[in-house]
Design a protein around this motif. Structure first.
Motif: not given
Length: 259
Positions: A53-56, A85, A90, A94, A98, A102
């Motif tokens: 999650g949060g990367t690519d 991603h 998004r 999404d 997210i 956070q």
């Protein structure tokens, strides 16, 4: 989602350290195909690799794992940006999920419930995308329709990889881990019988030990191994990537590798 091989387009390529990386699009999907630079057209097993999650699809961790599979095993590797991603936009859903994650992390609250819920939503969207991508990739002569396929994904890559492996018989081995137990996800894991290697962090500040152990226990695979290392959630030792490469070499090639 109806996507065809004819819509798979390679949009650029780079070569480094013996690995050829070709970016591709498939309709609105974006990803990368990794292969040996000196023999990119040679047929070899394929490993599908899901990111966290949060990367690519081309994050440093993905590049490092792909390097081991390409240079160490001679495999092809395919990575795909999950919904929301990389360069994929998004949705409002999404953004809400997210933002909630956070806020909870900033205040030190448990995030398992929201991560499991949101990742299940992403998996519903991502699994059909992976199926279409595999169909397209197998039309490439260097991969073909008869070659073995593995799946490698941790964190969110596991949340997507479990339902994908459960419905896709072409996947014959999987490396997973670093995720929470959930009744629905565990029920899906009980449909998986292919060999599994599963990683957990003993001191994970997000995933309680009993939760991770229960998810591992849910797999119906006769051959499954549990790799537990000391350290927090993001401290998985790099040597686990070497272990994953050996695991796939054993299960996706005829002779495998010696330990």
């Amino acid at each position: 989602m109806e996507l065809s091989y004819h819509s798979l387009q390679f949009t650029g390529e780079t070569a480094s350290n013996g690995v050829l990386v070709r970016d591709f699009t498939l309709g609105e999907l974006t990803g990368a195909h990794w292969s040996p630079a000196n023999s990119p057209s040679v047929r070899a097993p394929l490993v599908l690799m899901g990111h966290g999650g949060g990367t690519d699809s081309k994050a440093p961790a993905m590049a490092g794992r792909a390097d081991r599979l390409v240079n160490g095993c001679g495999f092809h590797v395919a990575t795909l940006d999950a919904p929301g991603h990389g360069d994929r936009p998004r949705t409002a859903h999404d953004e809400r999920e997210i933002a909630l994650m956070q806020r909870k992390m900033a205040t030190g609250e448990p995030v398992g419930e929201i991560v499991v819920r949101y990742n299940a939503h992403l998996a519903e969207r991502a699994v059909p995308e992976w199926l279409a991508t595999l169909d397209a990739l197998q039309q490439l002569p260097e991969i073909g329709t008869e070659g073995p396929v593995g799946y490698y994904g941790l964190n969110m890559g596991t949340a997507i990889g479990i339902p994908l492996t459960a419905v896709e018989p072409r996947i014959t081995a999987a490396v997973l881990g670093l995720f929470w137990y959930d009744d629905a996800l565990a029920e899906t894991a009980r449909r998986i019988t292919v060999p599994i290697e599963f990683a957990l962090q003993w001191d994970d500040e997000h995933i309680p030990r009993p939760s991770g152990l229960a998810l591992f226990d849910a797999f119906a695979s006769r051959e499954k191994s549990l790799h537990i290392n000391s350290g927090k959630h993001k401290e998985l030792p790099r040597f686990e990537a070497d272990s994953a490469a050996r695991f796939f070499a054993r299960h996706l090639t005829v002779n495998g590798l010696t330990e």
